[in-house]
Design an enzyme around this catalytic site. Structure first.
Site, short mmCIF file in Angstrom:
data_model
loop_
_atom_site.label_atom_id
_atom_site.label_comp_id
_atom_site.label_asym_id
_atom_site.label_seq_id
_atom_site.Cartn_x
_atom_site.Cartn_y
_atom_site.Cartn_z
N GLY A 34 4.25 -7.49 7.09
CA GLY A 34 2.96 -7.83 6.48
C GLY A 34 3.17 -8.55 5.17
N GLN A 39 0.74 -11.44 -3.21
CA GLN A 39 2.19 -11.36 -3.34
C GLN A 39 2.83 -12.73 -3.49
OE1 GLN A 39 2.65 -8.65 0.26
NE2 GLN A 39 4.38 -8.04 -1.01
N CYS A 79 8.50 -2.71 0.27
CA CYS A 79 7.56 -3.80 -0.01
C CYS A 79 8.36 -5.05 -0.31
CB CYS A 79 6.71 -3.42 -1.22
SG CYS A 79 5.49 -4.67 -1.63
N LEU A 80 7.89 -6.17 0.23
CA LEU A 80 8.60 -7.43 0.01
C LEU A 80 8.64 -7.81 -1.47
CD1 LEU A 80 7.16 -9.48 3.01
CD2 LEU A 80 9.33 -8.26 2.89
N HIS A 122 -1.21 -0.55 3.61
CA HIS A 122 -0.30 -1.11 2.60
C HIS A 122 -0.78 -2.51 2.16
CE1 HIS A 122 3.96 -1.75 0.99
NE2 HIS A 122 3.45 -2.97 0.96
N GLU A 123 -1.14 -3.34 3.15
CA GLU A 123 -1.55 -4.71 2.82
C GLU A 123 -2.92 -4.74 2.12
OE1 GLU A 123 0.70 -6.87 2.80
OE2 GLU A 123 2.05 -5.64 4.00
N HIS A 126 -2.62 -4.06 -1.47
CA HIS A 126 -2.21 -5.22 -2.27
C HIS A 126 -3.43 -6.01 -2.76
CE1 HIS A 126 2.13 -5.47 -2.36
NE2 HIS A 126 2.23 -5.29 -1.07
ZN ZN Z 1 3.88 -4.71 -0.08
#
Ligand code: ZN
Length: 155
Positions: A34, A39, A79-80, A122-123, A126
């Site tokens: 995701g 981000q 998380c990225l 999670h997304e 963000h």
């Molecule tokens: Zn994340």
């Protein structure tokens, strides 16, 4: 920071469609499931999700959690935005989410698989400026990815 809703008239514009494609590209490049627009520095309520190779590519525009189970489960998340750490995060097991898709069509989706539900939560977090570490109950579970790979079997 809370991201701004996408104006529905923007969705079909070429530039917006190109941006969606670039988000899927970035997500694939880094091997994520995701990615949310904030981000990559774009403060809009847009996220892309693909939980597995056989799963559909989902574009979430202005998503809203309509309802969710009372029960939660904890699982490891990364998380990225902070690729080198993992932590145990509680999430609702099931949920109903509404959103607009990449064609500007309103969708309503029942998510009854926890592995999928937690990615959506999670997304969406963000988009509200929240990170998974904000949701963790016990910061002791936060660990470096290298340590996590050694300590958590099957990961
Ligand atoms: Zn994340």
């Amino acid at each position: 920071m809370k991201a701004k809703p996408v104006a529905l008239a923007e969705i079909k514009k070429r530039s917006f469609q190109k941006f969606i494609k670039s988000m899927f590209f970035t997500m694939r490049e880094v091997g994520g499931v995701g990615l949310a627009a904030p981000q990559v520095g774009v403060p809009l309520r847009l996220a892309v999700i693909r939980v597995g190779k056989k799963s559909p590519s989902i574009v979430l525009i202005n998503p809203k959690i309509e309802s969710h189970s009372k029960t939660e489960q904890q699982d490891w998340e990364g998380c990225l935005s902070f690729p080198s750490v993992r932590g145990l995060v509680p999430r609702y097991e099931k949920m109903v989410v509404s959103y607009y898709d990449e064609a500007g069509k309103k969708q309503r989706k029942i998510i009854d698989r926890f592995s999928e539900a937690r990615v959506f939560q999670h997304e969406i977090d963000h988009l509200d400026g929240a990170l998974y570490v904000d949701r963790m109950r016990d910061m002791k579970s936060l660990m470096a990815f290298s340590e996590y790979k050694k300590r958590i079997p099957g990961k």
